[in-house]
Design a protein around this motif. Sequence first.
Motif, mmCIF file in Angstrom:
data_model
loop_
_atom_site.group_PDB
_atom_site.id
_atom_site.type_symbol
_atom_site.label_atom_id
_atom_site.label_comp_id
_atom_site.label_asym_id
_atom_site.label_seq_id
_atom_site.Cartn_x
_atom_site.Cartn_y
_atom_site.Cartn_z
ATOM 1 N N GLY A 107 -2.473 23.158 -0.802
ATOM 2 C CA GLY A 107 -2.616 22.879 -2.222
ATOM 3 C C GLY A 107 -2.195 21.490 -2.632
ATOM 4 O O GLY A 107 -2.076 21.200 -3.833
ATOM 5 N N ILE A 108 -1.977 20.612 -1.656
ATOM 6 C CA ILE A 108 -1.606 19.229 -1.940
ATOM 7 C C ILE A 108 -2.827 18.353 -1.692
ATOM 8 O O ILE A 108 -3.317 18.261 -0.560
ATOM 9 N N GLU A 109 -3.325 17.728 -2.725
ATOM 10 C CA GLU A 109 -4.483 16.846 -2.582
ATOM 11 C C GLU A 109 -4.071 15.635 -1.753
ATOM 12 O O GLU A 109 -3.285 14.803 -2.189
ATOM 13 N N THR A 110 -4.611 15.550 -0.533
ATOM 14 C CA THR A 110 -4.084 14.600 0.443
ATOM 15 C C THR A 110 -5.153 13.641 0.945
ATOM 16 O O THR A 110 -6.292 14.040 1.188
ATOM 17 N N LYS A 111 -4.737 12.388 1.115
ATOM 18 C CA LYS A 111 -5.592 11.373 1.716
ATOM 19 C C LYS A 111 -4.963 10.898 3.021
ATOM 20 O O LYS A 111 -3.748 10.751 3.109
ATOM 21 N N ALA A 112 -5.799 10.665 4.020
ATOM 22 C CA ALA A 112 -5.316 10.135 5.296
ATOM 23 C C ALA A 112 -5.794 8.712 5.528
ATOM 24 O O ALA A 112 -5.266 8.008 6.377
ATOM 25 N N TYR A 113 -6.821 8.317 4.780
ATOM 26 C CA TYR A 113 -7.329 6.946 4.842
ATOM 27 C C TYR A 113 -6.983 6.249 3.529
ATOM 28 O O TYR A 113 -6.677 6.903 2.535
ATOM 29 N N GLU A 114 -7.020 4.931 3.526
ATOM 30 C CA GLU A 114 -6.791 4.178 2.299
ATOM 31 C C GLU A 114 -7.826 3.067 2.186
ATOM 32 O O GLU A 114 -8.480 2.700 3.163
ATOM 33 N N PHE A 118 -5.748 -1.621 2.021
ATOM 34 C CA PHE A 118 -4.929 -2.324 3.019
ATOM 35 C C PHE A 118 -5.493 -3.722 3.233
ATOM 36 O O PHE A 118 -6.699 -3.898 3.407
ATOM 37 N N THR A 119 -4.636 -4.737 3.231
ATOM 38 C CA THR A 119 -5.117 -6.130 3.225
ATOM 39 C C THR A 119 -4.956 -6.855 4.554
ATOM 40 O O THR A 119 -5.383 -7.993 4.686
ATOM 41 N N GLU A 120 -4.337 -6.196 5.563
ATOM 42 C CA GLU A 120 -4.080 -6.884 6.833
ATOM 43 C C GLU A 120 -4.861 -6.284 7.994
ATOM 44 O O GLU A 120 -4.483 -6.426 9.141
ATOM 45 N N ALA A 121 -5.943 -5.609 7.712
ATOM 46 C CA ALA A 121 -6.678 -4.880 8.743
ATOM 47 C C ALA A 121 -7.066 -5.772 9.910
ATOM 48 O O ALA A 121 -7.549 -6.882 9.731
ATOM 49 N N CYS A 122 -6.859 -5.256 11.127
ATOM 50 C CA CYS A 122 -7.190 -6.011 12.336
ATOM 51 C C CYS A 122 -8.616 -5.741 12.812
ATOM 52 O O CYS A 122 -9.206 -6.571 13.499
ATOM 53 N N TRP A 123 -9.147 -4.598 12.482
ATOM 54 C CA TRP A 123 -10.437 -4.198 13.017
ATOM 55 C C TRP A 123 -11.524 -5.152 12.547
ATOM 56 O O TRP A 123 -11.720 -5.356 11.355
ATOM 57 N N ASP A 160 0.819 -1.216 0.000
ATOM 58 C CA ASP A 160 0.000 0.000 0.000
ATOM 59 C C ASP A 160 0.850 1.263 0.000
ATOM 60 O O ASP A 160 0.492 2.272 -0.607
ATOM 61 N N ILE A 161 2.009 1.199 0.665
ATOM 62 C CA ILE A 161 2.906 2.353 0.690
ATOM 63 C C ILE A 161 3.569 2.532 -0.671
ATOM 64 O O ILE A 161 3.713 3.656 -1.172
ATOM 65 N N LYS A 162 3.944 1.437 -1.313
ATOM 66 C CA LYS A 162 4.507 1.512 -2.668
ATOM 67 C C LYS A 162 3.510 2.146 -3.633
ATOM 68 O O LYS A 162 3.879 2.993 -4.469
ATOM 69 N N ALA A 163 2.260 1.739 -3.526
ATOM 70 C CA ALA A 163 1.232 2.279 -4.411
ATOM 71 C C ALA A 163 1.053 3.774 -4.186
ATOM 72 O O ALA A 163 0.897 4.548 -5.147
ATOM 73 N N ALA A 164 1.075 4.203 -2.907
ATOM 74 C CA ALA A 164 0.923 5.618 -2.601
ATOM 75 C C ALA A 164 2.125 6.420 -3.089
ATOM 76 O O ALA A 164 1.974 7.529 -3.612
#
Length: 389
Positions: free
Chosen positions: A326-333, A336-341, A203-207
């Motif tokens: 001015g930076i289009e920013t995301k804080a959620y994704e 992610f494939t290992e979510a614990c919730w 997920d970090i590589k993709a971002a």
Amino acid sequence: MNKIKYFMLAMMAFVASASFTACSSDDDNNKNSGKQSNYEEYQKAVNQTVNSQKKSDKVILLVAFGSTWEQAYDTFDKVVDEYKSAFSGWDVYLSFSSAICINQARKGENVAPKDYYDPEHWLTAIGLAGYKQIVVQSLQVIPGEEYRRVRDSYVKDFMNNRNGDFTDAYMKSIDRKVVVGTPLMAEESDAKALATTLNDEADIKAALANGIVAFMGHGNPEGYDYYGGNVRYIQLEEYLRAISPKYYVGTVDMAETYAEDVLKHIAGGKFDYKIGDVTKSVTYAANDADKAQLFVLMSIAGDHAHNDMADPDDDESWYSLFNEAGIETKAYETNFTEACWRQYKSGDEYIPGLAERSAVRKLWMNHTTAAIKKLDTDEALSTPTTAAE
């Protein structure tokens, strides 16, 4: 925002510690009135847990700061389960070092109440249960304030038999049988290993392929380095930026790495860092990327991740500040494939904590393995009952 938040948290910590951990005066009053103190109630509960779950003479006590978020509780459950699987023959328990988190978890905030206890209660129960080998493993990210408190207060008090709970015979039996596992980035080499691990995450590589990647850590309060804790963030960023100049690292509580500072770094220029006895000058080339993804650099995604980093309604959150710049920013994704919730559904927006990443959990476990190797050596802890006179 940061100074005000730190002051408020400090006051909350003082109030919570008075209600949970500062028990001596209450104990005296309760003894005089014949009533059982909260401290004794908590100790009895932990004793019962240990006595009912004890299967071995070897134990690993995981120590986290704690949280009040259900997602974080699920993450901690995942960590405990994985430790039990990886360290066969060892009993595994989890402790919170934060009185605020312990109290709030017990009250329950939009979730069912859960009981977590501080390391003092757990170590007392572990000693009373007669464990012969004890590993206290920090789940902190840096060797900062919380780690130092666990190592230099809780564990030291246990080894000194501070409350007189154990016999001299037992204390002698655990001489060099107790070790402390270090935090995720205890050494500079750990920062390098973490940089490589994070860069390998899908997920970090993709971002990173889409723009800037900025990590938000916690840090220690301004003016306090705690023997090399804060500098690990600088070192982590250096190793990440050696991989790609689109990586940035900042913190909530460390001067010169707030969100505003990270935005200055993105704009480019030379910046001086004064962290404890370390002074570093770092030059950033201007980055004209117009998109960014934020990631939390903490073991769990709790209040800081969802509020300080990701809250769109807070003008001072990282999300808001980055977008305002001015930076289009995301804080959620959503990938992610290992979510614990337990309530997470594939494709939902999500913030993963570090301990939700199996590769990062492996780094913590490597520290535990290294700690176990120190048992029965001069690097393990000694007790005063066996120290040379």
